[in-house]
Every structure is written in C-alpha cells, then in structure tokens.
Design a protein around this motif. Structure first.
Motif, mmCIF file in Angstrom:
data_model
loop_
_atom_site.group_PDB
_atom_site.id
_atom_site.type_symbol
_atom_site.label_atom_id
_atom_site.label_comp_id
_atom_site.label_asym_id
_atom_site.label_seq_id
_atom_site.Cartn_x
_atom_site.Cartn_y
_atom_site.Cartn_z
ATOM 1 N N ALA A 4 78.317 -87.261 -17.665
ATOM 2 C CA ALA A 4 79.055 -86.460 -16.691
ATOM 3 C C ALA A 4 80.497 -86.935 -16.617
ATOM 4 O O ALA A 4 80.795 -88.100 -16.887
ATOM 5 C CB ALA A 4 78.403 -86.554 -15.312
ATOM 6 N N ALA A 5 81.363 -86.012 -16.229
ATOM 7 C CA ALA A 5 82.783 -86.315 -16.100
ATOM 8 C C ALA A 5 83.273 -85.959 -14.707
ATOM 9 O O ALA A 5 82.760 -85.041 -14.070
ATOM 10 C CB ALA A 5 83.579 -85.524 -17.133
ATOM 11 N N ILE A 6 84.257 -86.708 -14.271
ATOM 12 C CA ILE A 6 85.025 -86.369 -13.085
ATOM 13 C C ILE A 6 86.387 -85.932 -13.613
ATOM 14 O O ILE A 6 87.148 -86.751 -14.134
ATOM 15 C CB ILE A 6 85.170 -87.571 -12.131
ATOM 16 N N VAL A 7 86.666 -84.645 -13.549
ATOM 17 C CA VAL A 7 87.903 -84.096 -14.089
ATOM 18 C C VAL A 7 88.959 -84.132 -12.991
ATOM 19 O O VAL A 7 88.674 -83.829 -11.829
ATOM 20 C CB VAL A 7 87.684 -82.654 -14.595
ATOM 21 N N TYR A 8 90.181 -84.504 -13.376
ATOM 22 C CA TYR A 8 91.249 -84.624 -12.383
ATOM 23 C C TYR A 8 92.581 -84.192 -12.968
ATOM 24 O O TYR A 8 92.786 -84.176 -14.175
ATOM 25 C CB TYR A 8 91.342 -86.065 -11.873
ATOM 26 N N GLN A 9 93.480 -83.811 -12.065
ATOM 27 C CA GLN A 9 94.871 -83.514 -12.414
ATOM 28 C C GLN A 9 95.636 -84.831 -12.462
ATOM 29 O O GLN A 9 95.184 -85.840 -11.924
ATOM 30 C CB GLN A 9 95.493 -82.597 -11.356
ATOM 31 N N GLY A 10 96.810 -84.826 -13.063
ATOM 32 C CA GLY A 10 97.598 -86.041 -13.231
ATOM 33 C C GLY A 10 97.830 -86.828 -11.958
ATOM 34 O O GLY A 10 97.716 -88.046 -11.943
ATOM 35 N N ASP A 11 98.129 -86.131 -10.853
ATOM 36 C CA ASP A 11 98.425 -86.829 -9.606
ATOM 37 C C ASP A 11 97.175 -87.366 -8.904
ATOM 38 O O ASP A 11 97.271 -88.089 -7.914
ATOM 39 C CB ASP A 11 99.219 -85.937 -8.656
ATOM 40 N N GLN A 12 95.999 -87.050 -9.421
ATOM 41 C CA GLN A 12 94.746 -87.532 -8.834
ATOM 42 C C GLN A 12 94.212 -88.768 -9.554
ATOM 43 O O GLN A 12 93.170 -89.293 -9.174
ATOM 44 C CB GLN A 12 93.679 -86.431 -8.893
ATOM 45 N N GLY A 13 94.900 -89.231 -10.581
ATOM 46 C CA GLY A 13 94.415 -90.343 -11.402
ATOM 47 C C GLY A 13 94.091 -91.596 -10.618
ATOM 48 O O GLY A 13 93.032 -92.198 -10.794
ATOM 49 N N ALA A 14 94.980 -92.010 -9.741
ATOM 50 C CA ALA A 14 94.749 -93.238 -8.968
ATOM 51 C C ALA A 14 93.535 -93.096 -8.050
ATOM 52 O O ALA A 14 92.752 -94.036 -7.895
ATOM 53 C CB ALA A 14 95.996 -93.595 -8.153
ATOM 54 N N ALA A 15 93.368 -91.917 -7.456
ATOM 55 C CA ALA A 15 92.219 -91.697 -6.571
ATOM 56 C C ALA A 15 90.905 -91.724 -7.357
ATOM 57 O O ALA A 15 89.908 -92.284 -6.887
ATOM 58 C CB ALA A 15 92.367 -90.370 -5.826
ATOM 59 N N VAL A 16 90.898 -91.145 -8.555
ATOM 60 C CA VAL A 16 89.688 -91.168 -9.384
ATOM 61 C C VAL A 16 89.417 -92.584 -9.879
ATOM 62 O O VAL A 16 88.262 -93.026 -9.912
ATOM 63 C CB VAL A 16 89.788 -90.147 -10.538
ATOM 64 N N ASP A 17 90.466 -93.325 -10.245
ATOM 65 C CA ASP A 17 90.293 -94.731 -10.618
ATOM 66 C C ASP A 17 89.610 -95.504 -9.498
ATOM 67 O O ASP A 17 88.657 -96.256 -9.731
ATOM 68 C CB ASP A 17 91.642 -95.397 -10.916
ATOM 69 N N ALA A 18 90.103 -95.331 -8.273
ATOM 70 C CA ALA A 18 89.534 -96.043 -7.120
ATOM 71 C C ALA A 18 88.097 -95.593 -6.856
ATOM 72 O O ALA A 18 87.239 -96.425 -6.530
ATOM 73 C CB ALA A 18 90.400 -95.809 -5.881
ATOM 74 N N LEU A 19 87.826 -94.316 -7.000
ATOM 75 C CA LEU A 19 86.481 -93.790 -6.791
ATOM 76 C C LEU A 19 85.499 -94.373 -7.810
ATOM 77 O O LEU A 19 84.416 -94.837 -7.442
ATOM 78 C CB LEU A 19 86.511 -92.260 -6.886
ATOM 79 N N LEU A 20 85.877 -94.377 -9.090
ATOM 80 C CA LEU A 20 85.010 -94.944 -10.118
ATOM 81 C C LEU A 20 84.786 -96.438 -9.910
ATOM 82 O O LEU A 20 83.668 -96.934 -10.064
ATOM 83 C CB LEU A 20 85.586 -94.683 -11.511
ATOM 84 N N ALA A 21 85.841 -97.156 -9.542
ATOM 85 C CA ALA A 21 85.692 -98.589 -9.281
ATOM 86 C C ALA A 21 84.769 -98.828 -8.091
ATOM 87 O O ALA A 21 83.884 -99.686 -8.144
ATOM 88 C CB ALA A 21 87.062 -99.233 -9.046
ATOM 89 N N ASP A 22 84.945 -98.066 -7.028
ATOM 90 C CA ASP A 22 84.103 -98.202 -5.841
ATOM 91 C C ASP A 22 82.635 -97.960 -6.181
ATOM 92 O O ASP A 22 81.753 -98.728 -5.769
ATOM 93 C CB ASP A 22 84.587 -97.230 -4.765
ATOM 94 N N ILE A 23 82.367 -96.919 -6.938
ATOM 95 C CA ILE A 23 80.996 -96.605 -7.336
ATOM 96 C C ILE A 23 80.432 -97.716 -8.216
ATOM 97 O O ILE A 23 79.301 -98.170 -8.012
ATOM 98 C CB ILE A 23 80.947 -95.234 -8.043
ATOM 99 N N GLY A 132 85.897 -90.588 -16.349
ATOM 100 C CA GLY A 132 87.023 -89.856 -15.781
ATOM 101 C C GLY A 132 87.751 -89.129 -16.893
ATOM 102 O O GLY A 132 88.036 -89.722 -17.942
ATOM 103 N N VAL A 133 88.054 -87.839 -16.696
ATOM 104 C CA VAL A 133 88.727 -87.037 -17.720
ATOM 105 C C VAL A 133 89.900 -86.304 -17.074
ATOM 106 O O VAL A 133 89.704 -85.484 -16.170
ATOM 107 C CB VAL A 133 87.773 -86.012 -18.370
ATOM 108 N N LYS A 134 91.088 -86.583 -17.545
ATOM 109 C CA LYS A 134 92.277 -85.877 -17.073
ATOM 110 C C LYS A 134 92.243 -84.441 -17.606
ATOM 111 O O LYS A 134 91.838 -84.201 -18.739
ATOM 112 C CB LYS A 134 93.537 -86.607 -17.561
ATOM 113 N N GLN A 135 92.641 -83.496 -16.783
ATOM 114 C CA GLN A 135 92.589 -82.072 -17.121
ATOM 115 C C GLN A 135 93.171 -81.776 -18.501
ATOM 116 O O GLN A 135 92.620 -80.976 -19.248
ATOM 117 C CB GLN A 135 93.325 -81.261 -16.046
ATOM 118 N N VAL A 136 94.261 -82.441 -18.862
ATOM 119 C CA VAL A 136 94.918 -82.190 -20.147
ATOM 120 C C VAL A 136 94.003 -82.533 -21.333
ATOM 121 O O VAL A 136 94.179 -81.994 -22.426
ATOM 122 C CB VAL A 136 96.268 -82.940 -20.229
ATOM 123 N N HIS A 137 92.995 -83.379 -21.125
ATOM 124 C CA HIS A 137 92.074 -83.769 -22.197
ATOM 125 C C HIS A 137 90.725 -83.062 -22.099
ATOM 126 O O HIS A 137 89.802 -83.387 -22.849
ATOM 127 C CB HIS A 137 91.861 -85.285 -22.172
#
Length: 171
Positions: A4-23, A132-137
C-alpha cells in the motif's frame, strides 16, 4: 500482494514522513519485527533539504544529504548514503519480518534503484509493504506494482488497521 502507498503532494511530504515514523515507532514498540527506513523526526535540521533515515530494524541513522554549502540553491541526495541505507535495511529483511515501511518511492526508485529491490524482495517473501509516494511519482509507482495499487488516506488509524489486516494473524 500486500502493498500500500500513502500518496502525497509536495507540501505534504513532512507530514507523511512524520506519520510513517509515528506508525513505525508504534508498531515497533508493540513488538513487531520491522524492516525499512523512515525519515527520523528527531534529527536537527539546518535546512529543508537535510534528511536522515533511520533503519527500522537496528535504529541506525544515515545522513542522506550532500553538504553543498550555505550558498547552494538546491538539494542534493547523497546516493551513496541512500544505497548504504538500503543495504542496511535489506540485511534485516527475512520471512519473520511483519512489515516493511519505506518513507519514499522517489526518483531513485523510479529509475530502478534505491529501495525498489527491497520492496521486490519483501513482496517475494510475502511481507507486507507500506510506502510513501509523492504524486509526481505515482505513474511510476503504478507501473511498478500494477494498475490498481492500494492507496491509503492520511489517517493514522486507517493505516494501522491496514497494517494489521495485511499482516494477519499468521506472523
């Protein structure tokens, strides 16, 4: 295939990083055997370009950024450090691993490098993978995993529920 992937926009990268680390930290504290790497939120930052990956099995941290100096205008990934991090994470992957978490499927992975081989190995071992997958990828991600990849919302409880379902009770 439990991937599974958590897809995010560029400005959401830090929040997704923190979410993945927390999990990851929560699951590891609950006794799960993890492999992979997350961006460590604890490392001090002098710029938005600095990044440290923490190996989830050993807790070892690897600095991912080339030092370009105070006048540099861009970021630069230290590809050798990334491959060191991949090697460290892959060395801990075995059939007893419950979950692989990778903070990014990025440019290196779209080019067939980075954590791509670890993701492939985890799938071959039937180990669940969260990325984590950035939208551009996203198109490259779809080509890599198939046309209908599972994409999870940015909701901690739903992601944790997926992790528990993906692992099941057999591990």
């Amino acid at each position: 295939m439990n991937i599974a992937a958590i897809v995010y926009q560029g400005d959401q990268g830090a929040a997704v990083d923190a979410l993945l680390a927390d999990i990851a930290y929560d699951l590891r504290a609950s006794g799960w055997k993890l492999a992979g790497a997350v961006q460590t939120p604890a490392a001090p930052r002098n710029s938005r370009c600095e990044m440290t990956l923490e190996d989830l099995a050993t807790g070892a941290c690897v600095e991912m950024s080339d030092e370009l100096g105070p006048t540099a205008s861009g970021c630069r990934l230290d590809t050798e450090a990334l491959e060191d991090s991949v090697g460290l994470a892959t060395a801990s992957l075995d059939p007893a691993t419950r979950l692989v978490i990778v903070n990014r499927f990025g440019k290196r992975e779209t080019d067939g490098r980075g954590f791509r081989s670890m993701i492939e190995s985890a799938v071959a071992m039937d180990v669940a993978v969260l990325v984590g997958v950035k939208q551009v990828h996203l198109d490259a991600w779809k080509r890599f995993v198939g046309d209908e990849p599972l994409m999870l919302p940015h909701e901690r409880d739903r992601i944790l529920a997926w992790c528990k379902d993906a692992v099941g009770s057999e591990r």
